[in-house]
Design an enzyme around this catalytic site. Structure first.
Site, PDB file in Angstrom:
ATOM      1  CB  THR A  35      57.341 113.891 -14.582  1.00 45.96           C
ATOM      2  OG1 THR A  35      57.491 113.088 -15.687  1.00 45.96           O
ATOM      3  CG2 THR A  35      56.873 115.396 -15.102  1.00 45.96           C
ATOM      4  CB  ILE A  42      58.863 107.310 -25.341  1.00 44.56           C
ATOM      5  CG1 ILE A  42      59.044 108.599 -26.498  1.00 44.56           C
ATOM      6  CG2 ILE A  42      60.371 107.444 -24.705  1.00 44.56           C
ATOM      7  CD1 ILE A  42      58.587 109.849 -26.082  1.00 44.56           C
ATOM      8  CG  ASN A  83      72.528 113.563 -18.162  1.00 43.83           C
ATOM      9  OD1 ASN A  83      73.633 113.956 -18.532  1.00 43.83           O
ATOM     10  ND2 ASN A  83      72.198 112.207 -17.898  1.00 43.83           N
ATOM     11  CB  VAL A 120      62.882 108.825 -21.415  1.00 42.82           C
ATOM     12  CG1 VAL A 120      62.916 108.967 -22.936  1.00 42.82           C
ATOM     13  CG2 VAL A 120      61.605 108.978 -20.770  1.00 42.82           C
ATOM     14  CG  ASP A 121      69.377 109.840 -21.735  1.00 41.66           C
ATOM     15  OD1 ASP A 121      69.529 109.554 -22.808  1.00 41.66           O
ATOM     16  OD2 ASP A 121      70.215 110.415 -20.688  1.00 41.66           O
TER      17      ASP A 121
END
Ligand code: AR6
Length: 171
Positions: free
Chosen positions: A123, A11, A24, A33-34
């Site tokens: 997920t 991404i 979070n 991803v973060d």
């Protein structure tokens, strides 16, 4: 009209107006991803997140909500941070997962974003089963995307996740 597209990949490599982060509540980074977004986007994103923690979100961003920052060095204008629910077998948290997509799209429309990239929120580290996560994602985008958003692109990390989304999208 909003078109839903699927891409297998990272991404942080997408050229879009807004990239959605599976964050979070702390807004101060993490894995998945973060971690990837903060690594590739650089320190400007974390600096804005810290400001949000010092102002509107002193206690953190609640689950199911979304907030935008700069996208730093990503090929995007904004990162929209949202906090997915941790999957639970004891409790149905689907409404919170749907809220992540709905609220992120609302923020995207307010910003004027025409292309928005989403990961499969919750997920990964948060343990949500991919097929159920995909159904909630696709349904909520179909129901709630503002027509000013031209493309919603789901960016799936691996072939398996891509195939699950493709099946859900065709069903
Ligand atoms: N591009 C696209 N998808 C990815 C990428 C990437 N670069 N990396 C992972 N995925 P996750 P969550 C997939 O764990 O479950 C963080 O620590 C991954 O395979 O990123 O919502 C946060 O700070 C999975 O299918 O997010 C939170 O604490 C999906 O993206 C927590 O993880 C989401 O996985 C959030 O957990």
């Amino acid at each position: 009209m909003t078109t839903i597209t699927l891409v297998q990949g990272d991404i942080t490599r997408q050229s879009v107006d807004a990239v959605v982060n599976a964050a979070n509540s702390s807004l101060l980074g993490g894995g998945g991803v973060d971690g990837a977004i903060h690594r590739r986007g650089g320190p400007a994103i974390l600096a804005e997140c810290r400001k949000l923690r010092a102002s509107r979100y002193g206690k953190g961003l609640p689950t199911g909500r979304a907030v935008a920052t700069t996208a730093g060095e990503l090929d995007a204008r904004w990162v929209i941070h949202t906090v997915g629910p941790v999957f639970s077998r004891a409790e149905d948290r689907s409404a919170l997962l749907a809220s992540c997509y709905r609220q992120s799209l609302r923020v995207a429309a307010e910003l004027g974003a025409r292309t928005v990239a989403f990961p499969a929120i919750s997920t990964g580290i948060f343990g949500w089963p991919m097929e159920d996560g995909a159904r909630i994602a696709v349904r909520t985008v179909r129901e709630s995307a503002d027509p000013s958003v031209e493309e919603v692109r789901f960016v799936l990390f691996d072939k398996e996740a891509y195939n699950v989304f493709a099946e859900v999208l065709e069903a």
